[in-house]
Design an enzyme around this catalytic site. Structure first.
Site, short mmCIF file in Angstrom:
data_model
loop_
_atom_site.label_atom_id
_atom_site.label_comp_id
_atom_site.label_asym_id
_atom_site.label_seq_id
_atom_site.Cartn_x
_atom_site.Cartn_y
_atom_site.Cartn_z
N ASN A 1 -8.62 -23.49 -5.80
CA ASN A 1 -9.20 -23.78 -4.50
C ASN A 1 -9.76 -25.21 -4.57
OD1 ASN A 1 -8.76 -21.10 -3.56
ND2 ASN A 1 -10.61 -20.41 -4.61
N GLY B 1 -12.00 -22.95 0.05
CA GLY B 1 -12.74 -21.90 -0.63
C GLY B 1 -13.36 -22.32 -1.95
N GLN B 2 -13.35 -23.62 -2.26
CA GLN B 2 -13.99 -24.06 -3.51
C GLN B 2 -15.50 -24.05 -3.33
OE1 GLN B 2 -13.04 -28.03 -4.97
NE2 GLN B 2 -14.16 -27.69 -6.88
N HIS C 1 -11.59 -25.93 -11.19
CA HIS C 1 -11.30 -24.75 -12.01
C HIS C 1 -10.05 -24.06 -11.50
CE1 HIS C 1 -14.15 -23.74 -8.80
NE2 HIS C 1 -13.48 -22.60 -8.68
N HIS D 1 -8.29 -20.36 -11.28
CA HIS D 1 -8.47 -18.91 -11.43
C HIS D 1 -7.19 -18.35 -12.04
CE1 HIS D 1 -11.93 -18.46 -8.49
NE2 HIS D 1 -11.45 -19.62 -8.12
#
Ligand code: 5GP
Ligand code: ZN
Length: 117
Positions: free
Chosen positions: A90, A96-97, A103, A105
């Site tokens: 994201n 949606g970060q 990072h 997921h």
């Protein structure tokens, strides 16, 4: 910037915040997500503070390759390579970060739908 004192993932990487670490090398650290969305949900992060993909492109263009390579090793270690796993990054608040330390997921252990929600 190598560390951001206010950043939760910098704290995890430096052992200042507890996490279940599953992989570490010179560039990335990976640990279980605190709020897993799948039976396996690991976050793969750069060991030094890099906010997002734009910063990564400037500071370490090879980072996403390093993160992907870590994912393949973790998949082997956690025995999820055969059934497959989903990688999500994201990038930016609109995507949606929530944590501004880039990072990836890595999720596995259930069926994943497409398109994603
Ligand atoms: P984002 O929405 O930024 O892509 O994902 C952030 C992720 O970090 C979320 O899945 C959230 O559950 C996870 N997270 C937030 N705080 C912590 C924490 O303190 N420890 C761990 N292990 N994961 C966290
Ligand atoms: Zn950070």
């Amino acid at each position: 910037m190598s560390e951001n004192e206010d950043c939760i993932f910098c704290k995890v990487v430096r052992g200042k915040l507890p996490a279940y670490i599953v992989y570490k090398d010179d560039f990335v650290t990976a640990f279980h997500d605190i709020n897993p969305q799948a039976p396996v949900h690991v976050l793969i992060v750069p060991t030094r503070h890099i906010a997002d993909l734009e910063a990564a492109a400037q500071e370490d263009p090879e980072l996403v390759g390093r993160m992907s390579q870590a994912a393949t090793r973790i998949a082997g270690d956690l025995h999820v390579a055969k059934n497959g796993y989903r990688l999500v990054l994201n990038n930016g608040a609109g995507a949606g970060q929530i944590v501004p330390h880039v990072h990836m997921h890595m999720m596995a252990g259930r069926k994943f739908n497409w398109p994603p929600g």
